[in-house]
Design an enzyme around this catalytic site. Structure first.
Site, PDB file in Angstrom:
ATOM      1  N   ASP A 212      -3.031  -9.718  -6.339  1.00 55.34           N
ATOM      2  CA  ASP A 212      -3.279 -10.975  -5.634  1.00 55.34           C
ATOM      3  C   ASP A 212      -3.375 -12.151  -6.591  1.00 55.34           C
ATOM      4  O   ASP A 212      -2.931 -13.260  -6.269  1.00 55.34           O
ATOM      5  CB  ASP A 212      -4.552 -10.878  -4.794  1.00 55.34           C
ATOM      6  CG  ASP A 212      -4.289 -10.251  -3.434  1.00 55.34           C
ATOM      7  OD1 ASP A 212      -3.287 -10.612  -2.802  1.00 55.34           O
ATOM      8  OD2 ASP A 212      -5.085  -9.390  -3.009  1.00 55.34           O
TER       9      ASP A 212
ATOM     10  N   HIS B  24       0.818  -1.214   0.000  1.00 54.56           N
ATOM     11  CA  HIS B  24       0.000   0.000   0.000  1.00 54.56           C
ATOM     12  C   HIS B  24       0.851   1.262   0.000  1.00 54.56           C
ATOM     13  O   HIS B  24       0.448   2.291  -0.556  1.00 54.56           O
ATOM     14  CB  HIS B  24      -0.964  -0.024   1.181  1.00 54.56           C
ATOM     15  CG  HIS B  24      -2.185  -0.832   0.898  1.00 54.56           C
ATOM     16  ND1 HIS B  24      -2.208  -2.191   1.048  1.00 54.56           N
ATOM     17  CD2 HIS B  24      -3.398  -0.484   0.415  1.00 54.56           C
ATOM     18  CE1 HIS B  24      -3.412  -2.636   0.696  1.00 54.56           C
ATOM     19  NE2 HIS B  24      -4.152  -1.628   0.308  1.00 54.56           N
TER      20      HIS B  24
ATOM     21  N   CYS C 168      -7.842  -3.794 -12.323  1.00 57.69           N
ATOM     22  CA  CYS C 168      -7.577  -2.690 -11.399  1.00 57.69           C
ATOM     23  C   CYS C 168      -6.290  -2.903 -10.604  1.00 57.69           C
ATOM     24  O   CYS C 168      -5.995  -2.148  -9.686  1.00 57.69           O
ATOM     25  CB  CYS C 168      -8.755  -2.498 -10.435  1.00 57.69           C
ATOM     26  SG  CYS C 168      -9.103  -3.930  -9.396  1.00 57.69           S
TER      27      CYS C 168
ATOM     28  N   GLU D 279      -9.486 -12.316  -8.052  1.00 61.41           N
ATOM     29  CA  GLU D 279      -8.142 -12.277  -7.458  1.00 61.41           C
ATOM     30  C   GLU D 279      -7.606 -13.661  -7.157  1.00 61.41           C
ATOM     31  O   GLU D 279      -6.457 -13.799  -6.729  1.00 61.41           O
ATOM     32  CB  GLU D 279      -8.177 -11.467  -6.162  1.00 61.41           C
ATOM     33  CG  GLU D 279      -8.626 -10.032  -6.339  1.00 61.41           C
ATOM     34  CD  GLU D 279      -8.861  -9.344  -5.016  1.00 61.41           C
ATOM     35  OE1 GLU D 279      -7.936  -8.663  -4.539  1.00 61.41           O
ATOM     36  OE2 GLU D 279      -9.962  -9.505  -4.448  1.00 61.41           O
TER      37      GLU D 279
END
Length: 881
Positions: free
Chosen positions: A759, A498, A806, A735
């Site tokens: 992921d 992140h 995304c 994912e």
């Protein structure tokens, strides 16, 4: 079971009649593992001896042949046998000596005569598996000079029945080399060396000593009290049963006795492979010149030089020239007390698990780089995290009402202060280690609970700084002052962390997983941060700095050109429109999407609203936050809100998840929220309220099964009906390979599918995307990942659904033509690169993209895919072909 390993049950003996071959039968049932694959250098490098390892499926160790018991280790985790002149160690697990006998029961004693298949020891497999590093059990012959060759079996073996290995004996194997009878002659004798390692001289330090002794021609003995051991024999050394606090004298005889004694004393003084012994300098005794002080060489050895280039992986593109600023978190704890002791203990346990994982990664990287000094430091830190007094003190504090962070801080500072009070330089070093590892856990506790109490900006970062840190919390990254910070690099994290995502959103060059030696650089060191290449260059020349300035000017000009046409649609040269939208965390970023020419938001990371706070946001706060993003986009641009995606690398202290051995395979995403329906329903209501002011869609993360999807969708429909809100699009994130493989089944019911490549890549390749050691290999352009994307797109289009990407791959300009060719309709990317991605689409023809994708899915790996893209780039893309 390997067919070659089967023995007939009516065979009366397991040794050949000519005594030239010894057959070793499996002492445990399990899978045979080559010794070189054992994650311990003492065994993998055959320092202890040669043989094989077993990943056990039984828990009683049986005699592998007829033998005499030479030794049962005092921790009961290992037994040594003598058979046909061979010394055979059966060592259960790795680092099991640290259990000090817990979970082990010896069934024989020294000098017992045992027959093949007789029980030697038993162990509690569950307990040992929880507390030890591994259950891998090594069966090795220590006196390798007595071996002519070994024939090893493969596959699965059954204890007491199947052959593990056949050993051809050398002609001289009749006499054990563990004999303690020393040759006659003059000798050198050292001063006593006091062993202070907690586990004494167990298998690993004994193996290191043996390897060192074999480099010399002299006979070397270790003497403890009335016992004496041959330093060339692991078994002989272990038979001394040297414990912490025991004194050992080194005696050497021969032409290179002084050098041999100095080397062995030096090893003992460093604890063999461990740390923690102290010794005066050795002195000559009855003959020869005085032995050199073995500490002289260590003291004179220069510190390993830091390379002029330190490598990591690109986390956010760009280049910068600046001065290093070493960022360190402080030890402040804001929450001193807590009401729920059980919850605080779970929080502490989770932080300890995370800290151990970080240390293991750092230790492995240093070992891979042959930086054994730093690897040993991190190994020592791992041991400190297992200290029972430290853990008990923290647990007591929690039981008395302290928060996990405050209890932990009190525990490790008290222990460190006790060590410092002893006024020993050696122990003072351990105190420093204890404070270091204590702060590591404290950072995890504080950042997990409230995002930390310090920020880089609060540390008065100078202008023109390149921040170097072990890690940065997302809130650290978000608060960077762009007028002062030119870029950053961290030793932990990855390109999909992140902090990296936020860096890309802010347009800050960043490198993740940088060589840990970056932490040794002095603040103020001049460096080039080339985040495009994932390299930090030290002490750049004027010419190098000028080249970086030229690259930045060229990059700025290109960005300005792309931004000038960013509001135009992303149409391929043959007329196919691709939607390019943004990944955002709040309304401020939502507004920037519009400025950058984005056609909406393909991913609103709602978890950012939940992180770094003491309690979850209320429904009203959530509704206002989501509505603010919708208003920033306007009524015509889509806003796709992902429901709460925590767990794995995103824990929440106020919504704790029990300690998990593999958090990425545990309670993540929709699994977490379905198990907490009150949290999920509250968020769903907030999203439905926001749908009244914008074009809102909802999607669920980490969907793997149809049952999960239907349970989550039913919850939305129930809340929507109760609120009287119109139907909104509901989709899923793809994912997991499971979701990709049955994408057509999801497409029958879902409004859209959005592929989370971060992921999806880690689950497809079975590589932890947060592990810096694996970061270069976690390539989303791997053909296996591309095939899953292709399958997802086909499944979605079969039911008229749109499919987006995304993950980070959507913003990889090399990947864009491949994704278009695979059938992707939407690219959701970090906001600053929206203009670049739209420009990339405009320069492509869909026909050529499909041709490129067809080759890519049949390539060997991600590098080959990039080569295909580069080759196609040389072809004309301005028209359909």
């Amino acid at each position: 079971m390997s067919q070659q390993s089967v023995l007939m049950s009516n065979e009366p003996a397991r040794t050949d009649t000519n005594a030239k071959v010894l057959v070793i039968v499996a002492p445990l049932s399990g899978v045979i593992v080559p010794l070189e694959d054992v994650p311990d250098p003492a065994f993998a490098q055959r320092l202890v001896g040669d043989g094989a390892s077993i990943d056990p499926m039984s828990s009683t160790v049986l005699a592998p042949c007829d033998a005499r018991v030479l030794q049962v280790h005092r921790a009961n985790h290992a037994v040594t046998l003598l058979a046909q002149g061979l010394e055979i160690i059966i060592h259960v697990g790795l680092d099991t000596v640290m259990l000090k006998g817990e979970g082990f029961t010896a069934l024989v004693k020294e000098d017992d005569i045992v027959r093949l298949g007789a029980p030697l020891l038993s162990f509690d497999a569950d307990l040992v598996a929880r507390k030890a590093r591994s259950l891998l059990t090594q069966v090795v012959v220590t006196n390798v000079d007595a071996i002519a060759s070994i024939e090893r079996s493969e596959g699965i073996v059954t204890a007491g029945r199947d052959v593990l290995m056949r050993i051809v004996l050398a002609p001289s194997a009749a006499v054990s080399v563990s004999s303690t009878e020393a040759p006659a002659g003059d000798s050198l004798r050292s001063h006593p060396v006091v062993i202070t390692t907690e586990s004494g001289l167990h298998a690993r330090p004994a193996a290191m000593i043996t390897a060192a002794a074999r480099r010399f021609t002299s006979d070397v003995r270790l003497v403890s009290g009335a016992k004496e051991a041959n330093a060339r024999s692991v078994v002989s050394i272990m038979s001394l049963e040297i414990a912490a606090g025991d004194a050992v004298t080194v005696v050497a005889r021969g032409s290179d006795a002084a050098q041999a004694m100095a080397a062995i004393v030096e090893l003992l003084a460093s604890g063999g492979s461990d740390q923690g012994a102290h010794s005066p300098a050795p002195a000559a005794a009855s003959a020869g010149a005085p032995a050199a002080d073995p500490t002289t060489r260590a003291a004179a050895a220069p510190a390993p030089a830091v390379s002029t280039e330190l490598r990591g992986v690109s986390a956010s593109p760009g280049v910068a020239v600046g001065n290093v600023f070493q960022f360190r978190h402080d030890d402040a704890v804001s929450e001193l007390h807590a009401a729920d002791a059980q919850q605080e203990r779970r929080i502490l346990d989770a932080a300890l698990v995370a800290a151990r994982s970080q240390l293991h990664t750092l230790r492995s990287r240093m070992a891979d780089d042959a930086d054994t000094g730093r690897a040993d430091i991190f190994r020592a830190h791992q041991e400190l995290l297992e200290d029972p007094e430290l853990l008990d003190a923290a647990a007591i504090g929690i039981r008395h009402g302290d928060s996990a962070a405050f209890a932990w801080k009190k525990a490790y500072t008290a222990q460190a202060d006790r060590l410092l009070a002893l006024k020993s330089q050696l122990i003072a070093g351990r105190a420093a280690d204890l404070r270091d590892v204590g702060r590591r856990v404290l950072r995890l506790l504080v950042d997990g609970a409230a995002g930390g109490t310090s920020r880089p900006s609060a540390q008065e970062v100078p202008e023109g700084s390149i921040i170097v840190a072990e890690d940065l919390a997302p809130s650290d990254t978000a608060s960077l002052d762009r007028t002062r910070v030119l870029g950053f690099c961290t030793t932990s994290g990855s390109a999909t962390s992140h902090a990296a995502i936020l860096a890309r959103g802010l347009g800050i060059p960043a490198i993740a997983g940088i060589d840990p030696r970056a932490l040794d650089l002095a603040s103020g060191t001049r460096v080039i941060l080339d985040a495009d290449a994932g390299v930090m260059r030290l002490a750049p020349s004027a010419a190098q700095e000028a080249e970086i300035a030229r690259r930045r000017a060229s990059s700025d000009a290109l960005r300005a050109s792309e931004l000038s046409v960013a509001l135009r649609p992303a149409l391929t040269t043959d007329g196919h429109r691709i939607e390019v939208v943004g990944n955002v965390g709040d309304a401020r970023e939502g507004a920037r999407v519009v400025e950058m020419g984005g056609e909406g938001v393909g991913l609103l990371r709602s978890e950012f609203l939940f992180m770094h706070r003491d309690a979850r946001p209320s429904e009203d706060e959530q509704a206002e936050s989501y509505s603010a993003v919708a208003r920033a986009l306007g009524p015509d641009r889509i806003l796709v809100i992902r429901t709460l995606d925590v767990g794995g690398d995103k824990p929440l202290a106020y919504l704790p998840i029990g300690a998990e051995l593999n958090p990425f395979l545990g309670e993540r995403g929709v699994r977490f929220t379905l198990s907490r329906p009150d949290v999920m329903r509250e968020q769903i209501r907030a999203i439905l309220r926001a749908s009244k002011v914008g074009k809102v869609a909802l999607m669920f993360p980490m969907i793997a099964t149809i049952a999960e999807w239907r349970a989550a969708r039913a919850m939305v429909e129930a809340e929507r009906a109760a609120m009287g809100v119109p139907v909104i699009p509901i989709g899923i994130m793809v994912e997991t390979p499971a979701a990709a493989m049955i994408a057509d089944q999801f497409a029958r019911e879902a409004s859209f599918l959005s592929i989370g490549t971060n992921d999806l890549t880690q689950y497809t390749l079975a590589m932890d995307r947060t592990n810096p050691a694996l970061a270069p290999q976690v390539d989303a352009l791997h053909p296996a990942v591309l095939r899953l994307i292709e399958r997802t797109a086909a499944g979605a289009h079969g039911y008229g659904r749109w499919v987006g990407v995304c993950g980070a791959l959507a913003g990889d300009l090399d990947a864009v033509p491949v994704l278009l060719g695979l059938g992707v309709d939407e690219l959701s990317v970090d906001v600053p690169i929206i203009p670049a991605v739209k420009a990339r689409v405009r320069g492509l023809s869909m026909a050529l993209c499909r041709e490129m994708a067809a080759e890519a899915v049949n390539a060997e790996d991600g590098a080959a895919v990039r080569a295909i893209v580069a080759r196609f780039a040389g072809r004309k893309t301005g028209s359909a072909t």
